[in-house]
Design an enzyme around this catalytic site. Structure first.
Site, mmCIF file in Angstrom:
data_model
loop_
_atom_site.group_PDB
_atom_site.id
_atom_site.type_symbol
_atom_site.label_atom_id
_atom_site.label_comp_id
_atom_site.label_asym_id
_atom_site.label_seq_id
_atom_site.Cartn_x
_atom_site.Cartn_y
_atom_site.Cartn_z
ATOM 1 N N GLY A 47 47.258 -8.519 22.485
ATOM 2 C CA GLY A 47 47.536 -9.890 22.884
ATOM 3 C C GLY A 47 46.916 -10.840 21.880
ATOM 4 O O GLY A 47 46.079 -10.437 21.055
ATOM 5 N N GLN A 52 43.183 -18.667 18.796
ATOM 6 C CA GLN A 52 42.665 -17.684 17.837
ATOM 7 C C GLN A 52 43.213 -17.908 16.432
ATOM 8 O O GLN A 52 42.648 -17.396 15.467
ATOM 9 C CB GLN A 52 42.988 -16.251 18.284
ATOM 10 C CG GLN A 52 42.225 -15.814 19.528
ATOM 11 C CD GLN A 52 42.546 -14.385 19.892
ATOM 12 O OE1 GLN A 52 43.515 -14.121 20.590
ATOM 13 N NE2 GLN A 52 41.752 -13.448 19.406
ATOM 14 N N CYS A 100 38.511 -7.516 20.953
ATOM 15 C CA CYS A 100 39.161 -8.796 20.697
ATOM 16 C C CYS A 100 39.323 -8.949 19.192
ATOM 17 O O CYS A 100 38.384 -8.651 18.436
ATOM 18 C CB CYS A 100 38.313 -9.927 21.263
ATOM 19 S SG CYS A 100 39.027 -11.565 20.988
ATOM 20 N N LEU A 101 40.472 -9.447 18.773
ATOM 21 C CA LEU A 101 40.715 -9.619 17.338
ATOM 22 C C LEU A 101 39.779 -10.666 16.735
ATOM 23 O O LEU A 101 39.580 -10.684 15.532
ATOM 24 C CB LEU A 101 42.180 -9.995 17.092
ATOM 25 C CG LEU A 101 43.202 -8.941 17.554
ATOM 26 C CD1 LEU A 101 44.617 -9.461 17.368
ATOM 27 C CD2 LEU A 101 43.017 -7.622 16.823
ATOM 28 N N HIS A 142 41.975 -11.740 29.869
ATOM 29 C CA HIS A 142 41.334 -11.860 28.555
ATOM 30 C C HIS A 142 41.990 -12.990 27.744
ATOM 31 O O HIS A 142 41.297 -13.835 27.168
ATOM 32 C CB HIS A 142 41.428 -10.521 27.818
ATOM 33 C CG HIS A 142 40.876 -10.545 26.426
ATOM 34 N ND1 HIS A 142 39.765 -9.828 26.041
ATOM 35 C CD2 HIS A 142 41.288 -11.208 25.309
ATOM 36 C CE1 HIS A 142 39.504 -10.062 24.766
ATOM 37 N NE2 HIS A 142 40.421 -10.889 24.291
ATOM 38 N N GLU A 143 43.329 -12.988 27.716
ATOM 39 C CA GLU A 143 44.036 -13.989 26.893
ATOM 40 C C GLU A 143 43.870 -15.396 27.455
ATOM 41 O O GLU A 143 43.663 -16.351 26.700
ATOM 42 C CB GLU A 143 45.519 -13.622 26.766
ATOM 43 C CG GLU A 143 45.803 -12.320 26.033
ATOM 44 C CD GLU A 143 45.059 -12.175 24.721
ATOM 45 O OE1 GLU A 143 44.829 -13.187 24.020
ATOM 46 O OE2 GLU A 143 44.683 -11.038 24.388
ATOM 47 N N HIS A 146 40.781 -17.197 26.539
ATOM 48 C CA HIS A 146 40.765 -17.859 25.230
ATOM 49 C C HIS A 146 41.164 -19.340 25.344
ATOM 50 O O HIS A 146 40.724 -20.166 24.548
ATOM 51 C CB HIS A 146 41.724 -17.171 24.253
ATOM 52 C CG HIS A 146 41.166 -15.927 23.612
ATOM 53 N ND1 HIS A 146 40.093 -15.945 22.756
ATOM 54 C CD2 HIS A 146 41.558 -14.628 23.690
ATOM 55 C CE1 HIS A 146 39.840 -14.709 22.330
ATOM 56 N NE2 HIS A 146 40.711 -13.888 22.879
HETATM 57 NI NI NI Z 1 40.760 -11.792 22.421
#
Ligand code: NI
Length: 178
Positions: A47, A52, A100-101, A142-143, A146
C-alpha cells in the site's frame, strides 16, 4: 507515469494531517494515482499513501495478489480510496507485524482492530463501502494512519517486537528488505 521518491520517517511532511479531495476524475488526479501505483509496485509495497510522496491529500492505494514482503498474506483487491472514514466493527485488537516503505529495513508488531468498515470514494467519485477483517483491515488502518500523520512505530506497544527485517525474518525474500 513515474516512480516518485518515498519520504522516510523523520521528514515532517509525514506528520501532517492530509486535506480532503474535492475534485474527482481530473487529469491531475489520474496522473497522481498512476504515479502512486508505479511507485508502490517498484518498491514491492502492499500500500501507499499520498503523503508518503509528499502530496498532502487524503488518498491511499493498496492491494496485491501476492506480495514478496508479506508472503503469508491473503489477496487484497487493488483499491484506490479517497477521503476514507473507518468504523471499527469490533473492540477486538490483534497484534501483527508491519513494515512501511517510509521506515525501510524494519518491522514491528502493531495492534489493529480485527474488523472494520471503510467508506470513501475512488478517484472518479464513485462510492466505496466495505466490511473487512484480517490483513485487509490491517492494511487499510496502516494506510489511513498516514493521512493522520501517524507512522506504525508510533503505535507499537511492545518494543521487543520491533527490529530489523533481516534479523527478525531472515528467510524473507530479499525484495522485502525495505
Ligand atoms: Ni506505511
Amino acid at each position: 507515469m513515474a516512480i516518485r521518491e518515498i519520504l522516510k520517517m523523520g521528514d515532517p511532511r509525514l506528520l501532517r494531517v492530509a486535506e480532503p479531495i474535492t475534485a474527482f476524475g481530473t487529469p491531475e488526479l489520474d496522473s497522481l494515482v498512476a504515479d502512486m501505483f508505479d511507485t508502490m509496485h517498484a518498491a514491492n509495497g502492499a500500500g501507499l499513501a499520498a503523503p508518503q510522496i509528499g502530496v498532502n491529500l487524503q488518498l491511499v492505494i493498496f492491494g496485491f495478489q501476492s506480495n514478496a514482503r508479506y508472503p503469508d498474506a491473503p489477496q487484497v483487491p487493488e483499491t484506490v480510496l479517497l477521503n476514507p472514514v473507518l468504523t471499527p466493527l469490533s473492540d477486538d485488537m490483534e497484534e501483527g507485524f508491519e513494515g512501511c516503505l517510509s521506515v525501510p529495513g524494519l518491522r514491528g508488531s502493531v495492534p489493529r482492530h480485527t474488523r472494520l468498515r471503510y467508506e470513501g470514494v475512488d478517484q472518479y467519485g464513485k462510492a466505496i463501502r466495505r466490511e473487512v477483517d484480517g490483513f485487509h483491515a490491517r492494511v487499510v488502518q496502516h494506510e489511513v494512519d498516514h493521512l493522520l500523520g501517524i507512522l506504525y512505530p508510533m503505535r507499537i506497544r511492545d518494543f521487543s517486537r520491533f527490529g530489523f527485517t533481516e534479523v527478525m525474518f531472515p528467510g524473507l525474500d530479499p525484495r522485502a528488505d525495505d
